[in-house]
Design a protein around this motif. Sequence first.
Motif, mmCIF file in Angstrom:
data_model
loop_
_atom_site.group_PDB
_atom_site.id
_atom_site.type_symbol
_atom_site.label_atom_id
_atom_site.label_comp_id
_atom_site.label_asym_id
_atom_site.label_seq_id
_atom_site.Cartn_x
_atom_site.Cartn_y
_atom_site.Cartn_z
ATOM 1 N N ASN A 140 0.854 -1.179 0.000
ATOM 2 C CA ASN A 140 0.000 0.000 0.000
ATOM 3 C C ASN A 140 0.896 1.237 0.000
ATOM 4 N N LEU A 141 0.781 2.078 -1.015
ATOM 5 C CA LEU A 141 1.629 3.273 -1.105
ATOM 6 C C LEU A 141 1.380 4.272 0.021
ATOM 7 N N ALA A 142 0.279 4.138 0.726
ATOM 8 C CA ALA A 142 0.035 5.031 1.862
ATOM 9 C C ALA A 142 1.027 4.761 2.988
ATOM 10 N N VAL A 143 1.634 3.583 2.965
ATOM 11 C CA VAL A 143 2.655 3.231 3.951
ATOM 12 C C VAL A 143 4.015 3.467 3.302
ATOM 13 N N PRO A 144 4.831 4.328 3.884
ATOM 14 C CA PRO A 144 6.098 4.663 3.222
ATOM 15 C C PRO A 144 7.085 3.498 3.224
ATOM 16 N N SER A 145 7.847 3.408 2.159
ATOM 17 C CA SER A 145 8.912 2.407 2.081
ATOM 18 C C SER A 145 10.056 2.831 2.990
ATOM 19 N N VAL A 146 10.846 1.849 3.390
ATOM 20 C CA VAL A 146 11.987 2.138 4.250
ATOM 21 C C VAL A 146 13.246 1.508 3.669
#
Length: 149
Positions: free
Chosen positions: A91-97
């Motif tokens: 989900n793009l609403a959750v930022p990648s790390v």
Amino acid sequence: MSARVNYGTHPAAIAKVLDAVGDAAMVLSYEEDRAFAAVSLNRFGAIGSVRLDWHGVEVLERSDAFDGGQLRRMVRGYADASELAVVFWGNLAVPSVALEAGMVAVHAETVLEYSAECWIYLVDSGVLIEFQDGEGFTAGRVPGAPGGP
């Protein structure tokens, strides 16, 4: 709404991951996320909205296990502990790390806890690990990446 507007609006979803790894993780901006996706996820076709098409790609391993132990083993098997790893969520609403692969391995259970699907791109190795909850893992070479076709 555009992906840029929605990107990273729910960082609380991965709060446990960020708490576990502390300053070892960098939350990626939309531009950073898209740059890493361009050299990893976007080099694959898609099956539906959240599955990669592995046909014609060098698959290194498939596993029907879907737990932290399996992710830990795979990350340690395909990356040096200090290698940069980028974790993308479904989900793009959750930022990648971005963090060291060794930290992904140590905190594998926490990484898998949030989402039913995620992808771990091992930057130097050119390997991508796909996780689909209930189905397991697939690891393969990113087309055009170091060590890949």
